[in-house]
Design an enzyme around this catalytic site. Structure first.
Site, PDB file in Angstrom:
ATOM      1  N   TRP A  51      -3.256 -16.190  -7.227  1.00 21.61           N
ATOM      2  CA  TRP A  51      -4.001 -15.432  -6.221  1.00 21.61           C
ATOM      3  C   TRP A  51      -5.464 -15.746  -6.521  1.00 21.61           C
ATOM      4  CZ3 TRP A  51      -7.722 -11.533  -5.671  1.00 21.61           C
ATOM      5  CH2 TRP A  51      -7.796 -10.948  -4.402  1.00 21.61           C
ATOM      6  N   HIS A  82     -16.769  12.551  16.948  1.00 25.37           N
ATOM      7  CA  HIS A  82     -18.101  12.331  16.346  1.00 25.37           C
ATOM      8  C   HIS A  82     -18.413  10.839  16.257  1.00 25.37           C
ATOM      9  CE1 HIS A  82     -18.136  16.586  15.456  1.00 25.37           C
ATOM     10  NE2 HIS A  82     -16.933  16.445  14.933  1.00 25.37           N
ATOM     11  N   CYS A  89      -2.059 -13.023 -10.095  1.00 27.82           N
ATOM     12  CA  CYS A  89      -1.274 -14.221 -10.377  1.00 27.82           C
ATOM     13  C   CYS A  89      -0.001 -13.859 -11.126  1.00 27.82           C
ATOM     14  CB  CYS A  89      -2.093 -15.186 -11.224  1.00 27.82           C
ATOM     15  SG  CYS A  89      -3.696 -15.551 -10.517  1.00 27.82           S
ATOM     16  N   LYS A 109       0.618  -8.186  -4.576  1.00 26.52           N
ATOM     17  CA  LYS A 109       1.297  -6.908  -4.763  1.00 26.52           C
ATOM     18  C   LYS A 109       0.621  -6.020  -5.790  1.00 26.52           C
ATOM     19  CE  LYS A 109       4.454  -3.858  -4.166  1.00 26.52           C
ATOM     20  NZ  LYS A 109       4.387  -3.070  -2.955  1.00 26.52           N
ATOM     21  N   ASN A 159      -3.827 -15.271 -15.849  1.00 25.25           N
ATOM     22  CA  ASN A 159      -3.893 -14.201 -14.841  1.00 25.25           C
ATOM     23  C   ASN A 159      -5.022 -13.268 -15.277  1.00 25.25           C
ATOM     24  OD1 ASN A 159      -3.510 -12.119 -13.044  1.00 25.25           O
ATOM     25  ND2 ASN A 159      -1.794 -11.230 -14.184  1.00 25.25           N
ATOM     26  N   GLY A 160      -6.071 -13.173 -14.489  1.00 24.94           N
ATOM     27  CA  GLY A 160      -7.209 -12.332 -14.872  1.00 24.94           C
ATOM     28  C   GLY A 160      -8.511 -12.996 -14.469  1.00 24.94           C
ATOM     29  N   ARG A 176       3.135 -11.795  -6.296  1.00 26.17           N
ATOM     30  CA  ARG A 176       1.904 -11.514  -7.046  1.00 26.17           C
ATOM     31  C   ARG A 176       0.752 -12.418  -6.606  1.00 26.17           C
ATOM     32  NH1 ARG A 176       2.922  -8.636 -11.718  1.00 26.17           N
ATOM     33  NH2 ARG A 176       0.893  -9.301 -12.458  1.00 26.17           N
ATOM     34  N   GLU A 215      -2.545   5.828   6.299  1.00 31.87           N
ATOM     35  CA  GLU A 215      -1.484   4.938   5.786  1.00 31.87           C
ATOM     36  C   GLU A 215      -0.872   4.104   6.908  1.00 31.87           C
ATOM     37  OE1 GLU A 215       1.260   3.004   3.299  1.00 31.87           O
ATOM     38  OE2 GLU A 215      -0.774   3.804   3.085  1.00 31.87           O
ATOM     39  N   GLU A 272      -2.591  -4.592   7.152  1.00 33.96           N
ATOM     40  CA  GLU A 272      -2.325  -5.557   6.080  1.00 33.96           C
ATOM     41  C   GLU A 272      -1.214  -6.545   6.402  1.00 33.96           C
ATOM     42  OE1 GLU A 272      -0.266  -2.152   3.267  1.00 33.96           O
ATOM     43  OE2 GLU A 272      -1.111  -3.913   2.308  1.00 33.96           O
TER      44      GLU A 272
HETATM   45  C1  AGP Z   1      -0.369  -1.216   0.004  1.00 33.08           C
HETATM   46  O1  AGP Z   1       0.564  -1.599   0.916  1.00 33.08           O
HETATM   47  C2  AGP Z   1      -1.043  -2.308  -0.701  1.00 33.08           C
HETATM   48  N1  AGP Z   1      -0.160  -3.186  -1.292  1.00 33.08           N
HETATM   49  C3  AGP Z   1      -2.134  -1.850  -1.656  1.00 33.08           C
HETATM   50  O2  AGP Z   1      -3.065  -1.103  -0.934  1.00 33.08           O
HETATM   51  C4  AGP Z   1      -1.661  -1.030  -2.850  1.00 33.08           C
HETATM   52  O3  AGP Z   1      -1.273   0.235  -2.450  1.00 33.08           O
HETATM   53  C5  AGP Z   1      -2.806  -0.906  -3.864  1.00 33.08           C
HETATM   54  O4  AGP Z   1      -3.161  -2.194  -4.281  1.00 33.08           O
HETATM   55  C6  AGP Z   1      -2.414  -0.055  -5.051  1.00 33.08           C
HETATM   56  O5  AGP Z   1      -1.363  -0.639  -5.742  1.00 33.08           O
HETATM   57  P1  AGP Z   1      -0.592   0.208  -6.868  1.00 33.08           P
HETATM   58  O6  AGP Z   1       0.050   1.381  -6.213  1.00 33.08           O
HETATM   59  O7  AGP Z   1       0.393  -0.760  -7.446  1.00 33.08           O
HETATM   60  O8  AGP Z   1      -1.619   0.619  -7.882  1.00 33.08           O
END
Ligand code: AGP
Length: 617
Positions: A74, A513, A2, A612, A100-101, A27, A490, A497
């Site tokens: 969020w 496998h 959040c 994010k 937030n939490g 966020r 990646e 996502e």
């Molecule tokens: C990646 O595109 C995502 N947003 C997510 O997997 C992200 O890498 C992960 O939450 C880690 O975030 P950070 O690097 O801010 O710790």
């Protein structure tokens, strides 16, 4: 997670809160709301969905005042709807909170308060807190009834979990009380007695660059006269004012359709910034200011444990390959969330490297604290300056990639790998496991990366055409070997996502496998196959896929005339050092995912269900 924002000053508060929330929308974007105190009354406006919905509501039902707090959500507890949107009011409506939490003992407290006659209107854990604050303020003993900050302080002693909160009340008007434990919170020091609070600097940068990062356990009281920071049981504390070194344009799209595209296209520049003043070509070494004074510890180090989540975990896997291959130091990469609770063994001489773009990811933060508690030396690799992880590690290296707003991480990933390569050169040279000439080779290859990435970005239209062909695919498989196995992971994550297409990354040889059973003419297979040490092996894996009628998009070296005869599509990348090919291979895969998602009409910058920075476990 959040986003929280608050303001006290001379200006009308509602437009400022909306503007701040818009900058924090990455966020969390399930719902949003504000509360403004006016004439002894708390005016709440909240709505499900994006900030734009809230803005419409406030246009229809304007609210005036000179101080207030806001929130973008969020969802963790309770579905995304208006009822669960923050701010939440107390029983009598004279206290309001944004949070937030996660409050882990919300269930128990809710029961206790219901037995005392409190009625709850939402499914959230947060609502419990504001009812509790009202309870201790109105029925509490001693100091709890003295002021809003005392009531908040007392209520928080009963809370288990994590929080960044802001609270206002008509019972003690003219102030905002904030507190943090586990979730980021800062104070923005404005001019003419204006003060802001926010989850991160993006929300205040339009008004001030002077920010105070609160530490875990800190509380602050903000009034028209200014702010005081204090710690329960200790009283007032001094916290330094930090100057934010980026400007507003960096948190704006700058003419691009999406932040993600802007951040992909920025990579030649961000890679230059990540390496600026750090490469020592002649010596075949690097200079990392953030590791100053650590040489002896690094020389004696027995083992490296890399900690991260998502994309940061993927760059961590490349780091593992780099450190073992080039610096010859034993290394493991750990999912931070697993590392924290699996009673991992951390021997003396362990270097723990938490990698995090945001510097606030709860899993990585707590895994780092666990390693530290077990005696590891902690070296952070972080992008967000002033965030929690860099403030708690023993040393570290900033990416200097500038703010990353798009939820799908792109420029942070390539800069993370560059920093891991630089740390590898530093460790290898320091420990004598990497010769000057090999060090020089890597440093020279690093220097060429920005131009090479600029070269690749010129293929944007070509990759868009490819995306048009595959935008309706149901599944994708990404394959890579060696350094490019994590690049395959990646590539698959980027597609998953933002386009919501199911995609899996796999070590190319591992495919036979099991996953090879998935191969048919409807399964696009992206194979990362540069001319590196395992090229011939990858060739055979490509033949295995073709033998089952699979359709292959291959990322190949510029001078490879062979593979285009075998595969369906080629994406050419310049030659570089084997260890750096994942950086060049990832950029076209970022673009492929981006264009497929845009063509499918997905919200690329704010993909569903994501945020994010994940500040809860
Ligand atoms: C990646 O595109 C995502 N947003 C997510 O997997 C992200 O890498 C992960 O939450 C880690 O975030 P950070 O690097 O801010 O710790």
């Amino acid at each position: 997670m959040c986003g929280i924002v608050g303001y006290i000053g001379e200006q009308q508060v509602a437009p400022l809160l909306i503007q701040g929330l818009k900058r924090l929308e990455y966020r969390g974007y399930d719902s949003a709301g504000i509360v403004v105190s006016k004439n002894g009354h708390l005016e709440v406006r909240k709505e499900a969905g994006k900030i734009a919905e809230l803005e419409k509501l406030i246009q229809a039902e304007p609210v005036e005042g000179w101080y207030g707090i806001g929130h973008t959500r969020w969802a963790t507890h309770g579905p995304p709807n208006t009822r669960n949107a923050h701010p939440h009011l107390s029983e009598k409506g004279d206290f309001a909170v944004v949070h937030n939490g996660i409050i882990e003992n919300a269930g128990t407290l809710r029961k206790l308060l219901q037995e005392r006659g409190h009625v709850f209107t939402s499914d959230t854990d947060t609502e419990v807190l504001v009812h509790l604050i009202e309870e201790v303020y109105t029925t509490g003993e001693g100091r709890a009834t003295e002021s809003l900050e005392r009531a908040v302080e007392t209520a928080l002693t009963q809370i288990e979990g994590t929080y960044g909160i802001a609270v206002v009340s008509t019972r003690d008007p003219g102030k905002i009380v904030v507190a943090r434990l586990g979730s980021p919170l800062l104070i923005g020091v404005g001019e003419n007695g204006e003060t802001f609070v926010a989850s991160d600097a993006a929300a205040v940068i339009a008004h001030t660059r002077d920010v105070i990062y609160l530490n875990d356990g800190d509380m602050a009281t903000i009034t028209k006269g200014g702010y005081t920071v204090h710690r329960p049981k200790h009283g007032p504390v001094d916290r330094p004012i930090n100057r934010v070194d980026w400007d507003l344009s960096e948190v704006e799209r700058g003419g691009y359709d999406h932040f993600m595209l802007k951040e992909i296209m920025e990579q030649p520049e961000t890679l230059r910034e990540t390496m600026r003043g750090r490469l020592l070509e002649e010596e075949g070494g690097v200079k990392l200011g953030g590791l100053q004074g650590m040489d002896e510890e690094l020389r004696q180090a027995q083992r490296v444990v890399i900690l991260g989540c998502g994309t940061s975990w993927h760059s961590g896997v490349i780091g593992e390959y780099l450190l073992e291959d080039l610096a010859r130091i034993p290394c493991e990469v750990e999912y931070a969330s697993e590392f924290r609770y699996r009673r991992a063994v951390v021997e003396p001489g362990t270097i723990a490297i938490p990698i995090s773009q945001s510097g606030e990811t709860a899993d990585t933060l707590w895994a780092m604290r666990e390693a530290k508690q077990q005696g590891a030396t902690t070296l952070g690799i972080v992008n967000a300056v002033g965030s929690t992880i860099p403030r708690e590690t023993d040393a570290g290296v900033y990416l200097h990639a500038g703010p990353e707003i798009g939820v799908a991480s792109t420029k942070a990933f390539t800069s993370q790998v560059v920093v891991l390569a630089m740390i590898t050169v530093h460790l290898g040279r320091l420990r004598g496991t990497l010769t000057q000439s090999r060090g020089r080779e890597i440093v020279r290859a690093l220097k060429q990366l920005p131009e090479q990435v600029a070269e690749i970005l010129k293929m944007d239209d070509e990759i868009k055409k490819l995306a048009e062909q595959y935008k309706d695919s149901k599944n994708f498989l990404y394959l890579g070997r060696g350094y490019n196995f994590p690049a395959a992971l990646e590539g698959a994550l980027k597609l998953k996502e933002i386009s919501y297409i199911h995609a899996e990354g796999y070590p190319a040889a591992e495919m036979k496998h099991g996953p090879i059973a998935l191969i048919d003419e409807n399964m696009p297979v992206v194979v990362i196959a540069p001319k590196d040490a395992v090229y011939d092996k990858v060739r055979s894996n490509i033949d295995e896929v073709k033998a089952r009628g699979g359709c292959i998009i291959a990322v190949v070296s510029q001078d490879d005339d062979e593979l285009e005869k075998v595969v369906d599509h080629v994406i050419r990348i310049p030659r570089t050092h084997d260890a750096l090919t994942p950086i060049l291979a990832s950029v076209p895969l970022q673009l492929l995912a981006y264009h497929i998602a845009v063509l499918r009409g997905a919200n690329v910058d704010q993909p569903r269900n994501l945020a994010k920075s994940v500040t809860v476990e």
